[in-house]
Scaffold this motif. Structure first.
Motif, PDB file in Angstrom:
ATOM      1  N   LEU A   1      16.366  -1.128   8.479  1.00  0.00           N
ATOM      2  CA  LEU A   1      15.660  -2.375   9.266  1.00  0.00           C
ATOM      3  C   LEU A   1      14.284  -1.675   9.753  1.00  0.00           C
ATOM      4  N   ALA A   2      14.420  -0.239   9.995  1.00  0.00           N
ATOM      5  CA  ALA A   2      13.156   0.291  10.546  1.00  0.00           C
ATOM      6  C   ALA A   2      11.848  -0.305   9.944  1.00  0.00           C
ATOM      7  N   ALA A   3      11.826  -0.354   8.770  1.00  0.00           N
ATOM      8  CA  ALA A   3      10.535  -1.045   8.107  1.00  0.00           C
ATOM      9  C   ALA A   3       9.948  -2.222   9.017  1.00  0.00           C
ATOM     10  N   TYR A   4      10.765  -2.958   9.624  1.00  0.00           N
ATOM     11  CA  TYR A   4      10.061  -4.159  10.365  1.00  0.00           C
ATOM     12  C   TYR A   4       9.232  -3.450  11.441  1.00  0.00           C
ATOM     13  N   GLY A   5      10.008  -2.618  12.349  1.00  0.00           N
ATOM     14  CA  GLY A   5       9.211  -2.000  13.628  1.00  0.00           C
ATOM     15  C   GLY A   5       8.042  -1.221  13.324  1.00  0.00           C
ATOM     16  N   ASP A   6       8.451  -0.141  12.365  1.00  0.00           N
ATOM     17  CA  ASP A   6       7.443   0.894  11.706  1.00  0.00           C
ATOM     18  C   ASP A   6       5.980   0.181  11.408  1.00  0.00           C
ATOM     19  N   TYR A   7       6.228  -0.941  10.613  1.00  0.00           N
ATOM     20  CA  TYR A   7       5.274  -1.804  10.079  1.00  0.00           C
ATOM     21  C   TYR A   7       4.490  -2.082  11.379  1.00  0.00           C
ATOM     22  N   LEU A   8       4.899  -2.779  12.140  1.00  0.00           N
ATOM     23  CA  LEU A   8       4.367  -3.582  13.194  1.00  0.00           C
ATOM     24  C   LEU A   8       3.552  -2.507  14.199  1.00  0.00           C
ATOM     25  N   LEU A   9       4.204  -1.347  14.451  1.00  0.00           N
ATOM     26  CA  LEU A   9       3.735  -0.641  15.498  1.00  0.00           C
ATOM     27  C   LEU A   9       2.809   0.645  14.971  1.00  0.00           C
ATOM     28  N   PHE A  10       3.104   0.982  13.613  1.00  0.00           N
ATOM     29  CA  PHE A  10       2.233   2.224  13.216  1.00  0.00           C
ATOM     30  C   PHE A  10       1.635   2.526  12.255  1.00  0.00           C
TER      31      PHE A  10
ATOM     32  N   TYR B   1       7.342  -0.381   2.856  1.00  0.00           N
ATOM     33  CA  TYR B   1       8.812  -0.631   2.589  1.00  0.00           C
ATOM     34  C   TYR B   1       9.386   0.415   3.204  1.00  0.00           C
ATOM     35  N   ALA B   2      10.883   0.131   3.433  1.00  0.00           N
ATOM     36  CA  ALA B   2      11.839   1.144   3.955  1.00  0.00           C
ATOM     37  C   ALA B   2      12.797   1.573   2.927  1.00  0.00           C
ATOM     38  N   THR B   3      13.437   2.650   2.862  1.00  0.00           N
ATOM     39  CA  THR B   3      14.472   2.988   1.936  1.00  0.00           C
ATOM     40  C   THR B   3      15.261   4.090   2.480  1.00  0.00           C
ATOM     41  N   ASP B   4      16.381   4.097   2.245  1.00  0.00           N
ATOM     42  CA  ASP B   4      17.331   5.408   2.600  1.00  0.00           C
ATOM     43  C   ASP B   4      17.208   6.351   1.204  1.00  0.00           C
TER      44      ASP B   4
ATOM     45  N   VAL C   1       6.675 -10.391   9.739  1.00  0.00           N
ATOM     46  CA  VAL C   1       7.287  -9.426   8.895  1.00  0.00           C
ATOM     47  C   VAL C   1       7.563  -9.917   7.649  1.00  0.00           C
ATOM     48  N   ALA C   2       6.563 -10.752   7.095  1.00  0.00           N
ATOM     49  CA  ALA C   2       6.586 -11.122   5.840  1.00  0.00           C
ATOM     50  C   ALA C   2       5.974 -10.394   4.797  1.00  0.00           C
ATOM     51  N   ASP C   3       5.298  -9.321   4.995  1.00  0.00           N
ATOM     52  CA  ASP C   3       4.459  -8.332   4.244  1.00  0.00           C
ATOM     53  C   ASP C   3       5.312  -7.136   3.726  1.00  0.00           C
ATOM     54  N   ILE C   4       6.510  -7.073   4.005  1.00  0.00           N
ATOM     55  CA  ILE C   4       7.384  -5.913   3.556  1.00  0.00           C
ATOM     56  C   ILE C   4       7.957  -6.124   2.313  1.00  0.00           C
ATOM     57  N   LYS C   5       7.781  -4.834   1.462  1.00  0.00           N
ATOM     58  CA  LYS C   5       8.108  -5.315   0.024  1.00  0.00           C
ATOM     59  C   LYS C   5       9.709  -5.058  -0.182  1.00  0.00           C
TER      60      LYS C   5
END
Ligand SMILES: Nc1ncnc2c1ncn2[C@@H]1O[C@H](COP(=O)(O)OP(=O)(O)OP(=O)(O)O)[C@@H](O)[C@H]1O
Ligand SMILES: CC(=O)N[C@H]1[C@@H]2OC[C@@H](O2)[C@@H](O)[C@@H]1O[C@H](C)C(=O)O
Length: 398
Positions: free
Chosen positions: A170-179, A210-213, A380-384
């Protein structure tokens, strides 16, 4: 009207909210508590980490959770009890932290609780296309709300799965908005039990975040140290540093199918555990290695899986930075290997971005709660390959 609903409404309309984010990871070291002041929502979110503390778990808590953690066969009575017990324990730790900080519970707008992951089973693990992706975090939100008197959002991962994801990262959402950054292509690498990254492309590319393990972070090293030395970790890689990497074992560990799947993907200690290690040792005929060599190899395995994952995504990119957070940042052997193996990237601590790296995941959950209360899914619609959803179930204290 239910006054608590009215309070919820007022909180959602405030200019800034005081939100406690909670994270309890796979290493079971303690409960990360991040007190965040968050203004606005979406891309104009402003976040300030006011206080952070990791409140240590006692041995009884760790032992009980480990009885069910990542296990396929468990005692249902213990499991049912743990859902309440973890919720109550977390509430007590929050109350204790607030007391230490001299802050009244009534000043807090809401709690964002991740809970304790006990099992994570994407299809890549079950190998059953007809069975849903699933993940389970326990430590019930109603117990936290009732025992703290604070509105609590919890169980964030279910909505992600319901909407088509794997429940993580779920990190993608916050990381994308903040960084997001105008010119820098960023990998936010978190080394917890499992390693994962969020890729945030610079504004100059057409790529999507995007975020991935990636694979194991600290989990296999921790499990090995617990089993053979009854300690929680290989502190500062003291043991791994004295050993030699065994190439046969390393190659066998790296041969796992999961590591070759395309991004994004998720995993956990359900796959990367000591049974996995034993199988790899048998296959590579390395069952009689000294402990220090096994630890050196496990350390390298974790580092190499991260390096391979990042390298595979950097082709054609310039101005690349890797920001590392999570407990693995404090493991010098891991950090140095990652840094020297990625010469094309600026590798540094996540602290450079202005937030305590150990607090990153707890802050993320505060931010997710903020989006649920005051944002909307288009933020958060822009996350792959990740659904655009606001997450978390709401528990009222009364
Ligand atoms: N000084 C250190 N030397 C070596 N390893 C360390 C050190 N400090 C922390 N770690 C590692 O970091 C782990 C804790 O990391 P973290 O709190 O990020 O994990 P987690 O939250 O449990 O993980 P996840 O969120 O992935 O489940 C420890 O269990 C240990 O393995
Ligand atoms: C199911 C689960 O708890 N996954 C965790 C775990 O810890 C690291 C990695 O595996 C990541 O996928 C996730 O946590 C972070 C906070 C995430 O969702 O981004």
């Amino acid at each position: 009207m239910n006054l608590q609903i009215e309070r919820l409404y007022q909180i959602s309309r405030k200019k800034a909210r005081l939100i406690i984010g909670l994270m309890s990871g796979t290493s079971l070291d303690g409960l990360d508590i991040a007190l965040c002041r968050i203004a606005h929502a979406g891309k104009i979110t402003k976040i300030q980490l006011e206080k952070f503390s990791t409140m240590e778990y006692d041995d009884e808590f760790r032992t009980r959770v480990r009885e069910v953690f990542a296990k396929r066969h468990i005692d249902q009575q213990l499991f049912s009890g743990l859902n309440a017990y973890i919720g109550i324990t977390h509430a007590n730790l929050i109350n204790a932290a607030l007391k230490q900080w001299n802050i009244a519970n009534s000043e807090i707008d809401c709690i964002a609780s991740h809970g304790q992951t006990v099992y994570h089973a994407p299809k890549s693990l079950t190998k059953d296309q007809n069975w849903p992706n699933s993940t389970l975090q326990i430590g019930d939100g109603d117990h936290i709300a009732v025992h703290t008197g604070i509105i609590t959002l919890s169980d964030f991962r279910q909505k992600h799965i319901a909407a088509g994801g794997e429940g993580a990262p779920l990190a993608a959402y916050g990381d994308y908005l903040l960084f997001s950054h105008p010119t820098e292509n960023r990998f936010l690498l978190n080394i917890g039990g499992i390693s994962n990254f969020t890729f945030i492309p610079s504004h100059q590319t057409k790529l999507k975040a995007y975020a991935t393990d990636l694979g194991p972070g600290n989990t296999m090293m921790n499990q090995y140290m617990k089993t053979h030395f009854d300690t929680e970790m290989d502190k500062d890689a003291q043991m791994a540093k004295t050993g030699c990497v065994n190439e046969d074992l390393l190659n066998q560990l790296l041969a796992e199918e999961f590591l070759k799947l395309p991004f994004p993907k998720t995993t956990g200690p359900e796959l990367f555990n000591l049974i996995y290690l034993q199988r790899a040792q048998h296959s590579s005929k390395t069952t009689d290695l000294p402990h220090k060599d096994v630890m050196a190899t496990l350390n390298r395995f974790a580092a190499q899986a991260m390096v391979n994952g990042i390298r595979s995504q950097t082709e054609g990119l310039t101005d690349i930075a890797v920001y590392i957070s999570g407990g693995g940042l404090h493991n010098p052997l891991l950090f140095d290997y990652i840094k020297t193996s990625l010469p094309a990237c600026k590798v540094q601590s996540f602290a450079t971005l202005g937030i305590d790296p150990d607090a990153k995941e707890a802050v993320l959950f505060a931010l997710l709660a903020n989006e649920t209360l005051a944002g909307n899914k288009s933020n958060v619609a822009d996350i792959k390959d990740s659904p655009a959803v606001c997450m978390g179930k709401i528990s009222l204290p009364e």
